[in-house]
Design a protein around this motif. Structure first.
Motif, PDB file in Angstrom:
ATOM      1  N   ILE A  79      29.017  14.970  29.565  1.00 40.78           N
ATOM      2  CA  ILE A  79      30.422  14.104  29.880  1.00 40.78           C
ATOM      3  C   ILE A  79      31.194  14.508  28.686  1.00 40.78           C
ATOM      4  CG2 ILE A  79      29.826  12.738  31.755  1.00 40.78           C
ATOM      5  CD1 ILE A  79      29.758  10.411  29.673  1.00 40.78           C
ATOM      6  N   GLY A  80      32.680  14.190  28.952  1.00 46.58           N
ATOM      7  CA  GLY A  80      33.614  14.175  27.641  1.00 46.58           C
ATOM      8  C   GLY A  80      33.978  15.443  26.955  1.00 46.58           C
ATOM      9  N   GLU A  81      34.668  15.306  25.797  1.00 48.84           N
ATOM     10  CA  GLU A  81      35.216  16.612  25.147  1.00 48.84           C
ATOM     11  C   GLU A  81      34.962  16.155  23.747  1.00 48.84           C
ATOM     12  OE1 GLU A  81      39.780  16.336  25.863  1.00 48.84           O
ATOM     13  OE2 GLU A  81      38.314  17.015  27.543  1.00 48.84           O
ATOM     14  N   GLY A  82      34.803  17.353  22.903  1.00 45.00           N
ATOM     15  CA  GLY A  82      34.445  17.354  21.263  1.00 45.00           C
ATOM     16  C   GLY A  82      33.444  17.824  20.990  1.00 45.00           C
ATOM     17  N   ALA A  83      33.319  17.646  19.560  1.00 46.34           N
ATOM     18  CA  ALA A  83      31.925  17.925  19.003  1.00 46.34           C
ATOM     19  C   ALA A  83      30.916  17.328  19.909  1.00 46.34           C
ATOM     20  CB  ALA A  83      31.784  17.722  17.546  1.00 46.34           C
ATOM     21  N   PRO A  84      29.629  18.053  19.827  1.00 45.87           N
ATOM     22  CA  PRO A  84      28.424  17.492  20.616  1.00 45.87           C
ATOM     23  C   PRO A  84      28.127  16.269  19.902  1.00 45.87           C
ATOM     24  CG  PRO A  84      27.747  19.564  19.325  1.00 45.87           C
ATOM     25  CD  PRO A  84      29.375  19.257  19.086  1.00 45.87           C
ATOM     26  N   LEU A  85      27.468  15.446  20.819  1.00 45.24           N
ATOM     27  CA  LEU A  85      26.721  14.149  20.418  1.00 45.24           C
ATOM     28  C   LEU A  85      25.520  14.129  21.758  1.00 45.24           C
ATOM     29  CD1 LEU A  85      27.796  10.744  19.517  1.00 45.24           C
ATOM     30  CD2 LEU A  85      26.265  10.925  21.206  1.00 45.24           C
ATOM     31  N   VAL A  86      24.358  13.978  21.036  1.00 46.07           N
ATOM     32  CA  VAL A  86      23.271  13.820  22.214  1.00 46.07           C
ATOM     33  C   VAL A  86      22.648  12.705  22.031  1.00 46.07           C
ATOM     34  CG1 VAL A  86      21.046  15.069  22.798  1.00 46.07           C
ATOM     35  CG2 VAL A  86      22.738  16.408  21.731  1.00 46.07           C
ATOM     36  N   THR A 109      31.687  15.375  23.136  1.00 42.20           N
ATOM     37  CA  THR A 109      31.017  15.928  24.343  1.00 42.20           C
ATOM     38  C   THR A 109      29.549  15.108  24.337  1.00 42.20           C
ATOM     39  OG1 THR A 109      32.259  18.023  24.452  1.00 42.20           O
ATOM     40  CG2 THR A 109      30.202  17.910  25.645  1.00 42.20           C
ATOM     41  N   VAL A 110      29.301  14.427  25.293  1.00 44.97           N
ATOM     42  CA  VAL A 110      27.990  14.017  25.256  1.00 44.97           C
ATOM     43  C   VAL A 110      27.125  14.461  26.159  1.00 44.97           C
ATOM     44  CG1 VAL A 110      27.052  11.450  25.603  1.00 44.97           C
ATOM     45  CG2 VAL A 110      29.456  11.559  24.701  1.00 44.97           C
ATOM     46  N   TYR A 111      26.012  14.750  25.685  1.00 40.27           N
ATOM     47  CA  TYR A 111      24.797  15.249  26.432  1.00 40.27           C
ATOM     48  C   TYR A 111      23.628  14.325  26.378  1.00 40.27           C
ATOM     49  CZ  TYR A 111      26.771  19.960  25.230  1.00 40.27           C
ATOM     50  OH  TYR A 111      27.467  21.117  25.094  1.00 40.27           O
ATOM     51  N   PHE A 112      22.977  14.418  27.633  1.00 37.19           N
ATOM     52  CA  PHE A 112      21.872  13.210  27.766  1.00 37.19           C
ATOM     53  C   PHE A 112      21.023  13.984  28.772  1.00 37.19           C
ATOM     54  CE2 PHE A 112      25.734  11.965  29.888  1.00 37.19           C
ATOM     55  CZ  PHE A 112      25.490  12.439  31.459  1.00 37.19           C
ATOM     56  N   PHE A 113      19.579  13.703  28.695  1.00 36.25           N
ATOM     57  CA  PHE A 113      18.444  14.430  29.511  1.00 36.25           C
ATOM     58  C   PHE A 113      17.548  13.505  29.719  1.00 36.25           C
ATOM     59  CE2 PHE A 113      17.555  15.434  25.282  1.00 36.25           C
ATOM     60  CZ  PHE A 113      15.981  15.719  25.403  1.00 36.25           C
ATOM     61  N   ASP A 114      16.918  13.793  30.548  1.00 31.72           N
ATOM     62  CA  ASP A 114      15.397  12.788  30.679  1.00 31.72           C
ATOM     63  C   ASP A 114      14.068  13.458  30.309  1.00 31.72           C
ATOM     64  OD1 ASP A 114      16.678  10.829  32.139  1.00 31.72           O
ATOM     65  OD2 ASP A 114      16.310  11.449  34.352  1.00 31.72           O
ATOM     66  N   LEU A 115      13.605  12.862  29.550  1.00 35.41           N
ATOM     67  CA  LEU A 115      12.331  13.382  28.698  1.00 35.41           C
ATOM     68  C   LEU A 115      11.577  13.927  29.783  1.00 35.41           C
ATOM     69  CD1 LEU A 115      11.527  10.948  26.051  1.00 35.41           C
ATOM     70  CD2 LEU A 115      12.706  13.205  25.631  1.00 35.41           C
ATOM     71  N   LEU A 172      18.733  22.426  23.046  1.00 31.90           N
ATOM     72  CA  LEU A 172      19.980  22.523  22.048  1.00 31.90           C
ATOM     73  C   LEU A 172      20.100  24.015  22.038  1.00 31.90           C
ATOM     74  CD1 LEU A 172      19.012  20.203  18.968  1.00 31.90           C
ATOM     75  CD2 LEU A 172      20.722  19.727  20.673  1.00 31.90           C
ATOM     76  N   LYS A 173      19.198  24.909  22.025  1.00 34.78           N
ATOM     77  CA  LYS A 173      19.488  26.424  22.356  1.00 34.78           C
ATOM     78  C   LYS A 173      20.130  26.742  23.560  1.00 34.78           C
ATOM     79  CE  LYS A 173      16.283  28.806  19.439  1.00 34.78           C
ATOM     80  NZ  LYS A 173      15.148  27.983  18.993  1.00 34.78           N
ATOM     81  N   GLU A 174      19.808  26.202  24.717  1.00 30.89           N
ATOM     82  CA  GLU A 174      20.214  26.394  25.967  1.00 30.89           C
ATOM     83  C   GLU A 174      21.742  25.921  26.149  1.00 30.89           C
ATOM     84  OE1 GLU A 174      20.588  26.622  30.300  1.00 30.89           O
ATOM     85  OE2 GLU A 174      19.170  27.587  28.715  1.00 30.89           O
ATOM     86  N   TRP A 175      22.156  24.877  25.242  1.00 34.33           N
ATOM     87  CA  TRP A 175      23.518  24.234  25.254  1.00 34.33           C
ATOM     88  C   TRP A 175      24.226  25.218  24.298  1.00 34.33           C
ATOM     89  CZ3 TRP A 175      21.453  18.700  24.651  1.00 34.33           C
ATOM     90  CH2 TRP A 175      20.908  18.188  25.996  1.00 34.33           C
ATOM     91  N   GLY A 176      23.600  25.783  23.287  1.00 43.54           N
ATOM     92  CA  GLY A 176      24.308  26.512  22.401  1.00 43.54           C
ATOM     93  C   GLY A 176      24.807  25.376  21.302  1.00 43.54           C
ATOM     94  N   VAL A 177      24.219  24.478  21.216  1.00 42.41           N
ATOM     95  CA  VAL A 177      24.701  23.270  20.134  1.00 42.41           C
ATOM     96  C   VAL A 177      24.026  23.385  18.977  1.00 42.41           C
ATOM     97  CG1 VAL A 177      24.539  20.836  19.860  1.00 42.41           C
ATOM     98  CG2 VAL A 177      25.270  21.614  22.009  1.00 42.41           C
ATOM     99  N   LYS A 178      24.718  23.676  17.857  1.00 52.07           N
ATOM    100  CA  LYS A 178      24.205  23.450  16.547  1.00 52.07           C
ATOM    101  C   LYS A 178      24.535  22.006  15.865  1.00 52.07           C
ATOM    102  CE  LYS A 178      23.554  28.306  15.524  1.00 52.07           C
ATOM    103  NZ  LYS A 178      23.994  28.641  16.894  1.00 52.07           N
ATOM    104  N   GLU A 179      23.743  21.485  14.868  1.00 53.28           N
ATOM    105  CA  GLU A 179      24.097  20.361  14.333  1.00 53.28           C
ATOM    106  C   GLU A 179      25.003  19.224  14.997  1.00 53.28           C
ATOM    107  OE1 GLU A 179      25.626  20.488  10.384  1.00 53.28           O
ATOM    108  OE2 GLU A 179      24.207  22.376   9.643  1.00 53.28           O
ATOM    109  N   PRO A 180      24.272  18.558  16.315  1.00 53.99           N
ATOM    110  CA  PRO A 180      24.838  17.570  16.925  1.00 53.99           C
ATOM    111  C   PRO A 180      24.880  16.170  16.050  1.00 53.99           C
ATOM    112  CG  PRO A 180      22.668  17.838  17.912  1.00 53.99           C
ATOM    113  CD  PRO A 180      22.677  19.073  16.604  1.00 53.99           C
TER     114      PRO A 180
END
Length: 295
Positions: free
Chosen positions: A45-52, A76-82, A109-117
């Motif tokens: 959800i959200g927008e901006g730099a990635p936060l996991v 941009t907030v990412y969340f997932f279930d372990l 992180l690779k799948e999302w294309g997210v670096k340095e969240p």
């Protein structure tokens, strides 16, 4: 004359305790990622730099349901279930140990294309973020650790017992299992958990798939997974903050102090009137620390 209009934040069931929090809407994990042939549920959800946000055991991403929406205005907030938790795959013979969760996180992180969240993590999510940093060489923009499982010794009396008798527990009648689960979850919080919260955290662990999954993840808890990175801990070259519930009965605050000496030169924020589950006891403290770290 009064029209009897109730302000939207007022919740009659909760007005006598819990600072009037209304039960937050659940986070939507409407995306799926295939990891080693297994489905991992995630959302964004959200927008901006990635936060996991990384949850711990025996919880799910829903621990962030009060926190994620408040950060979504600037990240941009990412969340997932372990793996083996929440809405992610659960199966007999599955590896759901800490040894697999860092590989999953690095793959996501690779799948999302997210670096340095920016990373916010709790409990096993903390172990996972630390393992991913040290073992998978992943850098963060900032790291906020909330009562992480990070320094030896750890593992409650129940954990030690289940590890020896996993099959006996997994085969217990449902009503016994539900009593154990309820008592165990309540032990994570300092305040009395509202029934909505308890139901939400219990749900993934009920039924023919959930019940054995609960004991499976406990049986696979092994301190070797934190031991192998604990010796690498040192202050990092990005902002790191540690928050700890002062009343944490799962991992005493002394463990937090020990960790802070290794990672933050002894700096740590103790959260009063909060147990291990700070997300329920004092979510506003996490939000404040997060905004502070993101400045």
């Amino acid at each position: 004359m009064s029209l009897g209009i109730v302000p939207p934040w007022h919740d009659f069931r909760n007005h006598h305790h819990h600072r009037g929090y209304q039960e937050a809407p659940m986070l939507k994990l409407d995306q799926s990622f295939r990891f080693e042939g297994q489905d991992v549920a995630w959302g964004r959800i959200g927008e901006g730099a990635p936060l996991v946000m990384l949850h711990g055991t025996p919880f799910s991403s829903q621990v962030w349901r009060r926190i994620a929406p408040l950060i979504a205005s600037r990240r941009t907030v990412y969340f997932f279930d372990l793996l083996g938790y929440g809405q992610s795959a659960k199966a007999d013979g599955q590896d759901v140990s800490l040894g697999v969760q860092n590989k999953l996180f690095a793959s996501l992180l690779k799948e999302w294309g997210v670096k340095e969240p920016d990373v916010l993590c709790h409990d096993f999510g903390g172990s996972t973020a630390l393992r991913t940093h040290y073992l998978n060489d992943v850098r963060y923009r900032s790291l906020l650790l909330v009562d992480p499982v990070a320094v030896a010794p750890w593992g409650s009396a129940l954990v030690q017992h289940v590890r020896k008798h996993e099959a006996a527990f997994a085969g217990a009648p449902d009503y016994i299992h539900e009593s154990i689960l309820r008592a165990y979850l309540q032990g994570a919080a300092f305040q009395t958990l509202r029934s909505e919260a308890l139901d939400l955290y219990m749900q993934p662990w009920l039924g023919p798939v959930g019940k054995p999954a609960f004991y499976r993840q406990i049986a696979q808890m092994d301190q070797k997974f934190t031991d192998e990175v604990e010796k690498l801990y040192r202050p990092m070259n990005f902002p790191v903050r540690i928050l700890w519930g002062r009343e944490d009965e799962w991992i005493p605050i002394a463990q937090g102090q020990k960790l802070s000496e290794k990672l933050t030169n002894g700096v740590m924020t103790a959260v009063p009137q909060a147990g291990h589950l700070v997300q329920e006891d004092a979510p506003e403290m996490i939000v404040a620390a997060l905004f502070d770290t993101l400045q």
